[in-house]
Design an enzyme around this catalytic site. Sequence first.
Site, PDB file in Angstrom:
ATOM      1  N   HIS A 315       0.864  -1.195   0.000  1.00 58.15           N
ATOM      2  CA  HIS A 315       0.000   0.000   0.000  1.00 58.15           C
ATOM      3  C   HIS A 315       0.895   1.237   0.000  1.00 58.15           C
ATOM      4  O   HIS A 315       1.958   1.242   0.620  1.00 58.15           O
ATOM      5  CB  HIS A 315      -0.890   0.006   1.261  1.00 58.15           C
ATOM      6  CG  HIS A 315      -2.055   0.914   1.152  1.00 58.15           C
ATOM      7  ND1 HIS A 315      -1.975   2.264   1.382  1.00 58.15           N
ATOM      8  CD2 HIS A 315      -3.326   0.662   0.780  1.00 58.15           C
ATOM      9  CE1 HIS A 315      -3.162   2.813   1.193  1.00 58.15           C
ATOM     10  NE2 HIS A 315      -4.001   1.868   0.823  1.00 58.15           N
ATOM     11  N   ASP A 373      -7.999  -5.254   0.208  1.00 61.66           N
ATOM     12  CA  ASP A 373      -8.503  -6.128  -0.860  1.00 61.66           C
ATOM     13  C   ASP A 373      -8.159  -7.590  -0.670  1.00 61.66           C
ATOM     14  O   ASP A 373      -8.672  -8.448  -1.406  1.00 61.66           O
ATOM     15  CB  ASP A 373      -7.947  -5.644  -2.209  1.00 61.66           C
ATOM     16  CG  ASP A 373      -8.508  -4.282  -2.570  1.00 61.66           C
ATOM     17  OD1 ASP A 373      -7.723  -3.361  -2.822  1.00 61.66           O
ATOM     18  OD2 ASP A 373      -9.741  -4.145  -2.540  1.00 61.66           O
TER      19      ASP A 373
HETATM   20  C1  SDX Z   1      -6.304   0.146  -2.725  1.00 62.79           C
HETATM   21  O1  SDX Z   1      -4.420   4.614  -1.896  1.00 62.79           O
HETATM   22  C2  SDX Z   1      -5.398   4.021  -1.252  1.00 62.79           C
HETATM   23  O2  SDX Z   1      -5.804   4.410  -0.185  1.00 62.79           O
HETATM   24  C3  SDX Z   1      -6.027   2.851  -2.001  1.00 62.79           C
HETATM   25  C4  SDX Z   1      -7.023   2.011  -1.213  1.00 62.79           C
HETATM   26  C5  SDX Z   1      -8.282   2.780  -0.920  1.00 62.79           C
HETATM   27  O3  SDX Z   1      -8.982   2.398   0.017  1.00 62.79           O
HETATM   28  O4  SDX Z   1      -8.613   3.698  -1.723  1.00 62.79           O
HETATM   29  O5  SDX Z   1      -6.441   1.582  -0.005  1.00 62.79           O
HETATM   30  C6  SDX Z   1      -7.447   0.795  -2.011  1.00 62.79           C
HETATM   31  O6  SDX Z   1      -6.074   0.488  -3.845  1.00 62.79           O
HETATM   32  C7  SDX Z   1      -5.477  -0.880  -1.999  1.00 62.79           C
HETATM   33  C8  SDX Z   1      -4.261  -1.377  -2.860  1.00 62.79           C
HETATM   34  C9  SDX Z   1      -4.777  -2.488  -3.772  1.00 62.79           C
HETATM   35  N1  SDX Z   1      -3.735  -2.859  -4.756  1.00 62.79           N
HETATM   36  C10 SDX Z   1      -3.101  -4.038  -4.695  1.00 62.79           C
HETATM   37  O7  SDX Z   1      -3.261  -4.870  -3.795  1.00 62.79           O
HETATM   38  C11 SDX Z   1      -2.179  -4.305  -5.877  1.00 62.79           C
HETATM   39  C12 SDX Z   1      -0.823  -4.850  -5.381  1.00 62.79           C
HETATM   40  N2  SDX Z   1      -0.156  -3.757  -4.681  1.00 62.79           N
HETATM   41  C13 SDX Z   1       0.843  -2.990  -5.457  1.00 62.79           C
HETATM   42  O8  SDX Z   1       0.437  -2.768  -6.779  1.00 62.79           O
HETATM   43  C14 SDX Z   1       1.315  -1.750  -4.698  1.00 62.79           C
HETATM   44  O9  SDX Z   1       1.608  -2.161  -3.425  1.00 62.79           O
HETATM   45  C15 SDX Z   1       0.437  -0.537  -4.616  1.00 62.79           C
HETATM   46  C16 SDX Z   1       0.015  -0.056  -5.954  1.00 62.79           C
HETATM   47  C17 SDX Z   1      -0.765  -0.802  -3.794  1.00 62.79           C
HETATM   48  C18 SDX Z   1       1.257   0.557  -3.916  1.00 62.79           C
HETATM   49  O10 SDX Z   1       2.163   0.985  -4.791  1.00 62.79           O
HETATM   50  P1  SDX Z   1       3.337   2.005  -4.326  1.00 62.79           P
HETATM   51  O11 SDX Z   1       3.147   2.597  -3.012  1.00 62.79           O
HETATM   52  O12 SDX Z   1       3.551   2.906  -5.471  1.00 62.79           O
HETATM   53  O13 SDX Z   1       4.450   1.015  -4.048  1.00 62.79           O
HETATM   54  P2  SDX Z   1       5.533   0.685  -5.071  1.00 62.79           P
HETATM   55  O14 SDX Z   1       4.858   0.196  -6.299  1.00 62.79           O
HETATM   56  O15 SDX Z   1       6.453   1.839  -5.186  1.00 62.79           O
HETATM   57  O16 SDX Z   1       6.199  -0.505  -4.290  1.00 62.79           O
HETATM   58  C19 SDX Z   1       7.286  -0.285  -3.412  1.00 62.79           C
HETATM   59  C20 SDX Z   1       8.148  -1.515  -3.639  1.00 62.79           C
HETATM   60  C21 SDX Z   1       8.466  -1.729  -5.130  1.00 62.79           C
HETATM   61  O17 SDX Z   1       9.724  -2.349  -5.172  1.00 62.79           O
HETATM   62  P3  SDX Z   1      10.990  -1.388  -5.548  1.00 62.79           P
HETATM   63  O18 SDX Z   1      10.688  -0.723  -6.875  1.00 62.79           O
HETATM   64  O19 SDX Z   1      11.119  -0.390  -4.417  1.00 62.79           O
HETATM   65  O20 SDX Z   1      12.145  -2.384  -5.639  1.00 62.79           O
HETATM   66  O21 SDX Z   1       7.441  -2.690  -3.224  1.00 62.79           O
HETATM   67  C22 SDX Z   1       7.211  -3.542  -4.341  1.00 62.79           C
HETATM   68  C23 SDX Z   1       7.431  -2.715  -5.604  1.00 62.79           C
HETATM   69  O22 SDX Z   1       7.915  -3.527  -6.634  1.00 62.79           O
HETATM   70  N3  SDX Z   1       5.833  -3.975  -4.219  1.00 62.79           N
HETATM   71  C24 SDX Z   1       5.435  -5.227  -4.396  1.00 62.79           C
HETATM   72  C25 SDX Z   1       4.047  -5.196  -4.140  1.00 62.79           C
HETATM   73  N4  SDX Z   1       3.671  -3.951  -3.839  1.00 62.79           N
HETATM   74  C26 SDX Z   1       4.772  -3.185  -3.909  1.00 62.79           C
HETATM   75  N5  SDX Z   1       6.087  -6.323  -4.755  1.00 62.79           N
HETATM   76  C27 SDX Z   1       5.347  -7.454  -4.837  1.00 62.79           C
HETATM   77  N6  SDX Z   1       4.013  -7.537  -4.597  1.00 62.79           N
HETATM   78  C28 SDX Z   1       3.339  -6.416  -4.240  1.00 62.79           C
HETATM   79  N7  SDX Z   1       2.019  -6.465  -4.008  1.00 62.79           N
END
Ligand code: SDX
Length: 449
Positions: A315, A373
């Site tokens: 998140h 989720d």
């Molecule tokens: C919601 O914003 C909100 O409040 C949203 C929400 C709401 O109520 O409105 O809470 C609802 O959208 C919840 C999130 C649902 N999405 C998912 O579950 C999809 C999987 N999660 C990822 O796509 C990700 O964690 C996000 C999109 C949720 C967050 O993205 P960020 O904060 O931009 O994090 P990032 O992509 O920069 O990740 C940081 C690191 C990265 O690695 P590096 O580039 O630093 O090496 O963590 C890794 C990412 O690759 N990473 C993951 C991961 N989530 C982040 N690696 C593997 N699996 C994951 N799920």
Amino acid sequence: MADYEENKQKNSFTLFSNETGKSYDLPVIKGTEGPDVLDIRKLYEETGMFTYDPGFTSTASCDSSITFIDGNKGVLRHRGYDIHELATNSEFLEVCYLLLHGDLPSPEDKNKFKEVIRNHTMLHEQLVYLYRGFRRDAHPMAIMVGVVGALSAFYHDSTDFSDIKQRMIACHRLIAKIPTIGAMAYKYSIGQPFVYPRNDLSYTENFLYMTFSVPTREFKISKKIVKAMDRFFILHADHEQNASTSTVRLAGSSGANPFACIAAGIASLWGPAHGGANEAVIKMLEEIGDVKNIPEFINKAKNKKDPFRLMGFGHRVYKNYDPRAIVMKESAHEVLEELNKLDDPLLKIAIELEKIALKDEFFIEKKLFPNVDFYSGIILKALGFPTSMFTVLFAIGRTVGWISQWKEMIEDPINKIGRPRQLYLGQKTRQFQSESTREKKSIFKWLWK
Ligand code: SDX
């Protein structure tokens, strides 16, 4: 944006330019809770420079009094009330009132509010023809975007949003009609007749009635299931300035009508990185298929070359357990027990996946925890919803948050149109080339195949 005089702090940040030798004071503004902000509103005027923050990881786009999140502590509060307390002691329509008006309603106001919402649950009958324009296999979220946007065409009596009464009618209409629109999208996708709302049922029971009842038999549903659905809506009601809420605010900042703004929010929520994740989680659990395959998927999620991510994990704000996921996990057990489905294989995989991930160095170091989720899809699947309806259900819960944030923005005396700038990396100025002087060979061969 309130006038910050009373919030402006004595301390400020000073920017110093090595190039010009000039320094610039940036005032610090303190909130009630959470990080202070640097007031950079005059930065471009004084320095000729923009700040740069793709994805807005360090940017406060507005001020708000509706929802507070502490991502490190896993705290979520609506108007000061903790989400766990609201999910345990309140009901969704009461939380709607709280988000809209800033406080829990008196018993009299609560009944009046319920009455107002009850009287707006029906859709204009012409909208039935809009549904019929979609293919039966259209994704329900595509229908939601279309139908909610089309509401703008029906409510010319509430378009002057400077008038509080018209603003409130629009808010009430959206909260009241979104379950009807969602239930109709489901009925349309399975070829069953639409079911009209009933005023003798509660908000959430009415939604389940419109979704699952059929003309051929009496509709019965357990109070526990209604409570679980109502709790699901509470847990999705609002979440600060997430992608879809920011979309609603940006659309509304131009003066667009709230129906069109909420349609924009629904479109943004649909993405798998946002509200579409609940559908993606179930697909992922089904793809894992058996607990023995979990390590393979954990490794895929850790492989930077692999675009696969563990859906329902991570998140932007929570670097701790999402407090909503904790309540959702409890609710999943309750629902599966009520429906005698505790042996649900997907629940087993989810629990084992969570256990392994939370012990894995990669997830610990990147602070990736289950989010709202991760467990929600298990509840929704057990209740009988197809995965294509999962994000629709998220949108039904979130509509009150979107419209409360829209209302807060509209009522802000210094409400300005949102217009971010950019770091330009394109071509510098160049002369037009006549066709005869251009490259003969196509650089887009792959495009024309
Ligand atoms: C919601 O914003 C909100 O409040 C949203 C929400 C709401 O109520 O409105 O809470 C609802 O959208 C919840 C999130 C649902 N999405 C998912 O579950 C999809 C999987 N999660 C990822 O796509 C990700 O964690 C996000 C999109 C949720 C967050 O993205 P960020 O904060 O931009 O994090 P990032 O992509 O920069 O990740 C940081 C690191 C990265 O690695 P590096 O580039 O630093 O090496 O963590 C890794 C990412 O690759 N990473 C993951 C991961 N989530 C982040 N690696 C593997 N699996 C994951 N799920």
